[in-house]
Scaffold this active site. Structure first.
Site, mmCIF file in Angstrom:
data_model
loop_
_atom_site.group_PDB
_atom_site.id
_atom_site.type_symbol
_atom_site.label_atom_id
_atom_site.label_comp_id
_atom_site.label_asym_id
_atom_site.label_seq_id
_atom_site.Cartn_x
_atom_site.Cartn_y
_atom_site.Cartn_z
ATOM 1 C CE LYS A 3 11.658 -2.105 -5.679
ATOM 2 N NZ LYS A 3 12.815 -2.737 -5.763
ATOM 3 C CD GLU B 40 18.545 -11.982 -7.345
ATOM 4 O OE1 GLU B 40 17.750 -12.986 -6.800
ATOM 5 O OE2 GLU B 40 18.622 -11.448 -8.533
ATOM 6 C CG ASN C 81 0.072 2.435 3.442
ATOM 7 O OD1 ASN C 81 -0.865 2.634 3.086
ATOM 8 N ND2 ASN C 81 1.305 2.757 3.140
ATOM 9 N N GLY C 82 -0.701 -1.023 6.839
ATOM 10 C CA GLY C 82 -0.503 -1.859 8.046
ATOM 11 C C GLY C 82 -1.551 -2.709 8.371
ATOM 12 C CD GLU D 123 11.832 -10.955 -8.061
ATOM 13 O OE1 GLU D 123 12.485 -11.800 -8.535
ATOM 14 O OE2 GLU D 123 10.730 -10.620 -6.797
ATOM 15 C CD1 TRP E 147 0.309 -5.277 -3.764
ATOM 16 C CD2 TRP E 147 0.108 -6.749 -1.832
ATOM 17 N NE1 TRP E 147 0.438 -6.398 -3.874
ATOM 18 C CE2 TRP E 147 0.612 -7.365 -2.730
ATOM 19 C CE3 TRP E 147 0.445 -7.054 -0.637
ATOM 20 C CZ2 TRP E 147 1.002 -8.175 -2.690
ATOM 21 C CZ3 TRP E 147 0.516 -8.457 -0.225
ATOM 22 C CH2 TRP E 147 1.186 -8.680 -1.684
ATOM 23 C CB CYS F 259 -0.512 -0.419 0.943
ATOM 24 S SG CYS F 259 -1.586 -2.016 1.287
ATOM 25 C CE LYS G 142 14.923 -10.517 -9.389
ATOM 26 N NZ LYS G 142 16.375 -9.446 -8.602
ATOM 27 C CG HIS H 254 23.365 -36.722 -5.153
ATOM 28 N ND1 HIS H 254 24.257 -37.696 -5.240
ATOM 29 C CD2 HIS H 254 24.402 -35.652 -5.326
ATOM 30 C CE1 HIS H 254 25.360 -37.756 -4.530
ATOM 31 N NE2 HIS H 254 25.765 -36.307 -4.856
ATOM 32 N NE ARG I 245 5.053 1.003 -1.693
ATOM 33 C CZ ARG I 245 5.754 1.606 -0.888
ATOM 34 N NH1 ARG I 245 6.687 1.732 -0.592
ATOM 35 N NH2 ARG I 245 6.435 0.992 0.600
HETATM 36 C C1 F6R Z 1 13.446 -9.784 -5.861
HETATM 37 C C2 F6R Z 1 12.881 -8.704 -4.785
HETATM 38 C C3 F6R Z 1 12.524 -9.514 -3.567
HETATM 39 C C4 F6R Z 1 12.873 -8.500 -2.545
HETATM 40 C C5 F6R Z 1 13.008 -8.914 -1.283
HETATM 41 C C6 F6R Z 1 13.179 -7.943 -0.007
HETATM 42 O O1 F6R Z 1 13.582 -9.104 -7.479
HETATM 43 O O2 F6R Z 1 12.464 -8.583 -5.376
HETATM 44 O O3 F6R Z 1 12.950 -10.777 -3.333
HETATM 45 O O4 F6R Z 1 14.598 -8.991 -3.028
HETATM 46 O O5 F6R Z 1 11.358 -9.334 -1.139
HETATM 47 O O6 F6R Z 1 13.219 -6.695 -0.422
HETATM 48 P P1 F6R Z 1 14.184 -5.586 0.128
HETATM 49 O O7 F6R Z 1 15.256 -5.987 -0.267
HETATM 50 O O8 F6R Z 1 13.334 -3.958 -0.329
HETATM 51 O O9 F6R Z 1 14.562 -5.850 2.095
#
Ligand code: F6R
Length: 606
Positions: free
Chosen positions: A601, A480, A99-100, A487, A73, A2, A484, A503, A27
């Site tokens: 985000k 990673e 928010n929260g 996602e 959200w 949010c 990516k 294995h 976000r």
């Molecule tokens: C991957 C991604 C998420 C963040 C995770 C932590 O592309 O964006 O996996 O890495 O939610 O977010 P931060 O770094 O803001 O704590």
């Protein structure tokens, strides 16, 4: 997650709120709304869907000089217009954006229902509006305090009241909230991105703090109604930091910003003469650094995977046992906190709830935590005892790219600093400093290979499922890479240690399951090549990310060649083509690259 915006001043609040909401779109959200105060009373509009849908639904002549807005959200209640914010008191006099999560919302709601309130939404936030409207306090500030005294949970709220039409009252507890100081105007936002067009003079509220904003300024105060002294600070941000420029997507823009942003991050932090890193923000002298016997890294998602890269760097360069753990797990066990362990919290946003809770738990038990954080002044950055700011600049795309590379570089510098007060020689230190200084130029070389990487990505995007494999330094890189890819492409992408293939997972390899293999030129190359041969023997399609010095293991292998760095720094460069691979796969599939479905985000709630 949010987002909140607010405005009080002499201009029409509506376009300012709408622009702020558009800046918060990245976000992640499912509905949006605004409420403006005008001489006719409060006018509020809400819509499920995009900010542009809300904008299209607004009457042309909507004006008001005080207003609040929100992107929601969904957590409590379905994605419906009734559940979108601003939420209202029964008589519509009070409007709240929140928010929260209010933990005791059900109990409060039952109590309010029993005494005659009726509710128009399923949200926890609506109870806050009712509680404020029911208070018989003379001022809005006192009414908000009355309401918050009954509430448990996390919140950032902004409140308008027709009885006090010159102001917005805001409060913060566990969710970020920032005031922006303008010229005869004040702004409110949960995120700097929404303020940047209007002001760079900001005030970060602390947990437990409230503020009143009017066109002539602000007053911050505590829950005991004592004034708190807050001086605005200046943030180093321009609109071009949060605009697309020549790029079609923020994800690509942020990938291509890396050479320059890394150069900026390294500036003044490397000591070529003594082969070490100058990290004054850690607030740790050589004796402190020497005293640590272990390093524990905590982060979530991609930040956790980079934490694994960091742990390997620290073990290799400083010979201090180090490991990374998802902060989301750490916070729910009863971790043993050791006085001679250095805890490192790593986060782009600095607002991730799981990481923030882990930091608080460590501090509560007397542990020492430093942060590798991108957003200056964020919750985690302020809770840590010191840290290394990443200086990647704002990251708008939900899928993190440049911030992760900056985290890996932050870990390399930390490893250098820990190593150089131990057994890492000055020549090795100098070798690594030179290696770090060479990173931006080498990333440029990788980015120049974009057309070739895009072709490979288009092909990989056709598979329903993929493997990403690597070994030791290459394994967190593979994790990673898979993260990516999944996602933004929504393809099933799974990472394995190359050593583990035989294995079990090898059973899945056939012509329909491609593998992306990370094969640096290092002491494990032969072993990696052996794993590749096993895949080729089973007709598994392969894309190999490697160095030019690695001979072709098989004829016709599809390769992405990455410039060689110092071996300990290889993970930094090997990650970059994986960013482009994910981006172009998502582009081939026509996905909403910057706002992948179901993701937010910064994950500020459970
Ligand atoms: C991957 C991604 C998420 C963040 C995770 C932590 O592309 O964006 O996996 O890495 O939610 O977010 P931060 O770094 O803001 O704590």
């Amino acid at each position: 997650m949010c987002g909140i915006v607010g405005y009080v001043g002499n201009q029409n609040a509506v376009p300012i709120l709408m622009e702020g909401l558009a800046r918060l779109e990245y976000r992640g959200y499912d509905s949006a709304g605004i409420a403006v105060l005008s001489p006719q009373g409060t006018q509020a509009y809400r819509r499920v869907g995009r900010v542009r849908d809300l904008e299209a639904s607004l009457p042309r002549r909507l004006t008001g000089k005080v207003g609040i807005g929100h992107t929601r959200w969904a957590t409590h209640g379905q994605v419906t217009e009734a559940n979108a914010h601003p939420q209202a008191s029964g008589d519509g006099r009070v409007r709240v954006v929140h928010n929260g999560i209010i933990d005791n919302a059900m109990d409060l709601r039952d109590a309010l229902l029993a005494t005659g309130s009726t509710f128009s939404s399923e949200t926890d936030s609506e109870v806050v509006a009712h509680l404020i409207a029911r208070s018989d306090s003379a001022t809005l500030e006192a009414a908000v305090l009355d309401a918050l005294a009954q509430v448990t949970g996390t919140y950032a709220i902004a409140v308008t009241d027709e009885l006090h039409p010159d102001r917005i009252v805001v409060a913060r507890n566990g969710s970020p909230l920032i005031l922006g100081v303008g010229d005869r105007a004040m702004f409110i936002a949960s995120d700097l991105a929404a303020l940047v067009r209007h002001t760079t003079s900001v005030v970060h509220l602390d947990d437990g703090e409230l503020a009143t904003v009017t066109a002539s300024g602000f007053r911050t105060f505590s829950r005991d109604e004592e004034n708190t002294a807050k001086t605005p600070t200046s943030v180093d941000l321009t609109t071009s930091d949060v605009d697309l420029g020549e790029h079609q997507h923020f994800m690509r823009k942020e990938i291509f910003e890396q050479p320059e942003s890394i150069e900026r991050m390294l500036r003044g932090r490397l000591d070529e003469r003594f082969g070490t890193a100058r990290l004054d923000g850690l607030n740790l002298g050589p004796r402190d650094l020497r005293a640590f016997r272990r390093v524990k890294i905590l982060g979530c998602g991609s930040a956790y995977y980079v934490g694994q890269i960091g742990a390997l760097m620290i073990e290799e360069l400083a010979r201090v046992p180090a490991d990374a753990e998802p902060a989301s797990e750490f916070r729910y066990r009863n971790p043993v906190i050791e006085p001679d362990t250095l805890y490192v919290a790593v986060s782009q946003s600095g607002e991730t709830a799981d990481t923030a809770f882990a930091v608080r738990e460590i501090k509560r038990k007397g542990g020492q935590v430093v942060g590798l954080i991108n957003v200056v002044g964020s919750t985690i950055a302020r809770d840590c005892d010191g840290g290394i700011y990443l200086h990647a600049g704002p990251e708008v795309a939900v899928a993190s790219t440049k911030a992760l590379t900056h985290m890996a570089i932050g870990f390399a510098m930390l490893a250098l600093a820990l190593g150089r007060v131990r057994d890492l020689s000055i020549t090795d230190g100098q070798r690594l400093v030179a290696g770090l200084l060479g990173v931006p130029g080498k990333i440029k070389e990788i980015l120049a290979d974009e057309p070739h990487i895009a072709e490979l990505a288009a092909d990989l995007a056709r598979a329903r499922s993929l493997f990403f494999i690597g070994r030791v330094r290459g394994f967190p890189v593979a994790r990673e890479g898979a993260q990516k890819f999944k996602e933004v492409s929504y393809r099933h992408a799974e990472a394995y240690q190359a050593s583990e293939l035989k294995h079990g997972p090898l059973a899945l390899i056939d012509a329909g399951l491609p593998t992306v293999a990370i094969v640096p030129d290092d002491e494990l190359t032969d072993r990696n090549v052996a794993a590749i041969k096993q895949i080729v023997a089973r007709n598994g399609p392969l894309v190999v990310i490697t160095h030019s010095s690695v001979a072709d293991a098989e004829p016709n292998l599809r390769r992405i060649t990455v410039p060689k760095s110092e071996p300990e720094l290889d993970p930094i460069l090997l990650t970059v083509p994986l960013q482009l691979l994910a981006y172009h796969a998502a582009r081939t599939l026509g996905h909403d690259i910057d706002k992948p479905r179901n993701l937010a985000k910064s994950v500020t709630v459970e």
